[in-house]
Design an enzyme around this catalytic site. Structure first.
Site, short mmCIF file in Angstrom:
data_model
loop_
_atom_site.label_atom_id
_atom_site.label_comp_id
_atom_site.label_asym_id
_atom_site.label_seq_id
_atom_site.Cartn_x
_atom_site.Cartn_y
_atom_site.Cartn_z
N GLY A 49 0.83 -1.19 0.00
CA GLY A 49 0.00 0.00 0.00
C GLY A 49 0.87 1.24 0.00
O GLY A 49 2.00 1.22 0.51
N GLN A 54 2.66 9.88 1.37
CA GLN A 54 4.00 9.32 1.49
C GLN A 54 4.92 9.76 0.35
O GLN A 54 6.13 9.65 0.46
CB GLN A 54 3.95 7.80 1.53
CG GLN A 54 3.32 7.25 2.80
CD GLN A 54 3.22 5.76 2.74
OE1 GLN A 54 2.25 5.20 2.24
NE2 GLN A 54 4.25 5.08 3.23
N CYS A 94 6.10 -0.32 7.19
CA CYS A 94 5.70 0.87 6.44
C CYS A 94 6.85 1.32 5.55
O CYS A 94 8.01 1.34 6.00
CB CYS A 94 5.32 1.98 7.42
SG CYS A 94 4.80 3.51 6.63
N LEU A 95 6.55 1.69 4.32
CA LEU A 95 7.59 2.16 3.41
C LEU A 95 8.21 3.46 3.90
O LEU A 95 9.34 3.78 3.53
CB LEU A 95 7.01 2.34 2.00
CG LEU A 95 6.47 1.06 1.36
CD1 LEU A 95 5.87 1.37 -0.01
CD2 LEU A 95 7.54 -0.01 1.26
N HIS A 136 -4.28 1.48 7.66
CA HIS A 136 -2.91 1.99 7.74
C HIS A 136 -2.71 3.16 6.77
O HIS A 136 -2.19 4.21 7.14
CB HIS A 136 -1.94 0.85 7.43
CG HIS A 136 -0.50 1.23 7.38
ND1 HIS A 136 0.40 0.86 8.34
CD2 HIS A 136 0.22 1.95 6.47
CE1 HIS A 136 1.60 1.33 8.04
NE2 HIS A 136 1.51 2.00 6.90
N GLU A 137 -3.13 2.97 5.51
CA GLU A 137 -2.95 4.02 4.51
C GLU A 137 -3.82 5.24 4.80
O GLU A 137 -3.41 6.38 4.58
CB GLU A 137 -3.21 3.49 3.10
CG GLU A 137 -2.31 2.33 2.67
CD GLU A 137 -0.82 2.57 2.84
OE1 GLU A 137 -0.38 3.74 2.77
OE2 GLU A 137 -0.10 1.59 3.06
N HIS A 140 -2.15 7.54 7.11
CA HIS A 140 -1.21 8.45 6.43
C HIS A 140 -1.92 9.69 5.91
O HIS A 140 -1.39 10.81 6.01
CB HIS A 140 -0.53 7.75 5.24
CG HIS A 140 0.61 6.88 5.61
ND1 HIS A 140 1.75 7.35 6.20
CD2 HIS A 140 0.78 5.54 5.48
CE1 HIS A 140 2.59 6.35 6.40
NE2 HIS A 140 2.02 5.24 5.97
#
Length: 171
Positions: A49, A54, A94-95, A136-137, A140
């Site tokens: 994701g 991000q 997480c990225l 999660h996304e 963000h």
């Protein structure tokens, strides 16, 4: 397509609350290209994701593909969670927080309303990994990171570990 730079914790831009996407912009070539670039960036990273926040685009949209084969890309524009049920603990990464994983408690099932890539209104009831990924996304998009669910001590340990990794990579 192009790989986009992913912001990393503790970059303050990750704390920006994203604004809604104007539905008229969804069909614009630049927006569609941004979606393609985000998918390429997410797959290359590799991740499941990626929220626009991000990649320093503070609009409410995200791309997700939780399939093993990476062949079920999904776009969520202006997502809203309508309902939550149950609870699950999932080890998240997480990225924007590379190499760090921690247990986070989230709803097990959610109902989410959003616009798809074509601008069509959709409503999905999902559970498991997809439910976790969407939550999660969406965090963000609200300027929140999974490390915010950790104790202040653990969050500081994560900050120091990432700083050390960056110093070592630069050396």
């Amino acid at each position: 397509m192009a790989l986009l730079p992913i912001l990393e914790f503790p970059d303050p831009r990750l704390r920006t609350k994203a604004v809604a996407v104007e539905p008229t912009h969804i069909h614009e070539p630049a927006f569609q290209q941004r979606l393609d670039d985000m998918f390429q960036t997410m797959y290359e990273a590799p991740g499941i994701g990626l929220a626009a926040s991000q990649v320093d685009v503070h609009q409410r949209f995200m791309v997700i593909d939780v399939s093993e084969e990476k062949n079920r890309p999904q776009v969520f524009i202006n997502p809203e969670i309508l309902d939550k049920a149950g609870e699950q603990v999932y080890q998240e990464g997480c990225l924007s927080v590379p190499g760090i994983f921690a247990d986070v408690t989230r709803a097990d099932e959610i109902t989410v309303r959003f616009l798809d890539r074509q601008g069509q209104a959709q409503e999905l009831h999902v559970d498991g990994l997809l439910a976790v990924c969407i939550q999660h996304e969406m965090d963000h998009l609200d300027g929140k990171l999974f490390v915010d669910y950790l104790s202040p001590l653990k969050r500081e340990m994560v900050r120091k570990k990432l700083a050390k990794q960056r110093r070592q990579a630069a050396a």
